[in-house]
Design a protein around this motif. Structure first.
Motif, PDB file in Angstrom:
ATOM      1  N   TYR A  77       0.820  -1.221   0.000  1.00  0.00           N
ATOM      2  CA  TYR A  77       0.000   0.000   0.000  1.00  0.00           C
ATOM      3  C   TYR A  77       0.850   1.265   0.000  1.00  0.00           C
ATOM      4  CZ  TYR A  77      -3.712  -3.236   1.401  1.00  0.00           C
ATOM      5  OH  TYR A  77      -4.604  -4.286   1.457  1.00  0.00           O
ATOM      6  N   CYS A 105      -3.410   3.478  -7.531  1.00  0.00           N
ATOM      7  CA  CYS A 105      -4.169   3.911  -6.351  1.00  0.00           C
ATOM      8  C   CYS A 105      -3.391   4.916  -5.504  1.00  0.00           C
ATOM      9  CB  CYS A 105      -4.514   2.702  -5.493  1.00  0.00           C
ATOM     10  SG  CYS A 105      -5.668   1.568  -6.252  1.00  0.00           S
ATOM     11  N   ALA A 116      -8.020   5.294  -1.037  1.00  0.00           N
ATOM     12  CA  ALA A 116      -7.841   4.233  -2.023  1.00  0.00           C
ATOM     13  C   ALA A 116      -9.188   3.627  -2.418  1.00  0.00           C
ATOM     14  CB  ALA A 116      -6.910   3.154  -1.481  1.00  0.00           C
ATOM     15  N   TYR A 205      -1.333   3.229   6.481  1.00  0.00           N
ATOM     16  CA  TYR A 205      -2.341   3.046   5.445  1.00  0.00           C
ATOM     17  C   TYR A 205      -3.757   3.054   6.002  1.00  0.00           C
ATOM     18  CZ  TYR A 205      -5.168   0.739   1.867  1.00  0.00           C
ATOM     19  OH  TYR A 205      -6.160   0.413   0.967  1.00  0.00           O
TER      20      TYR A 205
END
Length: 296
Positions: A77, A105, A116, A205
């Motif tokens: 991520y 993303c 995202a 994230y």
């Protein structure tokens, strides 16, 4: 296991790949441009577009079926996708004759899972409207695999978009907190993934979300009515214990079929290595997508 795969496993250990990834996660590179439009082979047609300023690329071969793969690259991520994803997309478009879209993303630490997911739902909405005749398939590896499974649950819950026909993931990150106690045992044989650095990346994230929120930890979401899902992981990676937990759930689910394949002696996300095991895995995935093989 082929010699090439075995050598990759050995070199990953010798080169301290886990430490290298930990450093990359702490200071992620930006602007690598590995998926820039001009880098694709002339054998495919590439349409570049964007949603909210974040780019996406749709790749077509010469004889495209009404099959459309939404490919979600891994990278914890945090890391931008490498050129290997471009190569795989080209292979899918040319050899498998499917359309492929790769969305780039929003990444941590600049953005969170909420960003995202907001982006991906808008991407999927655009694709469904732009290609109404296409059947859609989700494909992701590592964090992209986790994101694919989270998105699948979100699409089912919202109910206003067509569900993907099938989903395939390789080495999916199913629990953002990596809380499975078996990970402590498996990490001794994983030469690639740095557990503590991944946990820190996961915190960045998930942002305001709890660690068991299905947007970041699909393992804890509702797995009913998601269709057919093909899952791969290797015996030499820390993400396998959670894949095994998911496989154990399979018999209790309604409207969801989970097919789990565990690769003996395979390292994390081996599809990033051009080798015969990768070729076999990708062939299985597309046989699964296009219903061309017995056993699925």
């Amino acid at each position: 296991m082929s010699m090439k795969t075995e050598m990759a496993r050995i070199f990953a250990g010798l080169n301290k790949s886990d430490r290298k990834m930990a450093l990359e996660l702490e200071h992620p590179a930006r602007g690598t441009a590995a998926l820039d439009q001009e880098r694709f082979t002339k054998r495919v047609r590439v349409k570049a577009w964007n949603v909210d300023g974040f780019p996406a690329f749709t790749i077509n071969g010469s004889y495209t079926k009404a099959a459309h793969v939404l490919m979600l690259p891994g990278g914890a991520y945090t890391l931008e996708p490498s050129g290997r994803y471009r190569e795989m997309a080209e292979h899918f478009a040319i050899e498998k004759q499917v359309r492929v879209t790769i969305p780039l993303c929003p990444l941590a630490p600049e953005y969170t899972a909420l960003d995202a997911h907001r982006y991906l739902v808008r991407v999927y909405s655009f694709l469904a409207a732009e290609y109404p005749e296409d059947e859609f398939f989700l494909f992701g590896d590592f964090s992209g695999g986790g994101l694919a499974l989270s998105l699948l649950q979100e699409l089912r819950d919202t109910g206003n978009l067509p569900m993907p026909v099938r989903t395939a993931v390789v080495s999916p990150w199913l629990d953002i907190a990596l809380s499975n106690p078996k990970i402590k045992i498996v990490k001794k044989s994983d030469p690639i993934l740095p557990v503590e650095a991944l946990k820190e990346a996961g915190v960045r994230y998930r942002g305001p979300l709890e660690p068991d929120h299905p947007f970041v930890s699909p393992l804890y979401g509702n797995w009913d009515h998601l269709g057919q899902i093909l899952v791969f992981s290797g015996t030499e990676e820390i993400l396998t214990p959670d894949c095994e937990l998911l496989a154990e759930m399979a018999g209790k689910l309604q409207g969801t079929e989970i097919i789990y394949r565990k690769g003996a002696r395979m390292i994390h996300d081996w599809i990033l290595i051009p080798c015969k095991e990768t070729d076999a895995t990708l062939d299985l995935i597309f046989a699964f997508f296009l219903e061309e093989a017995l056993g699925f």
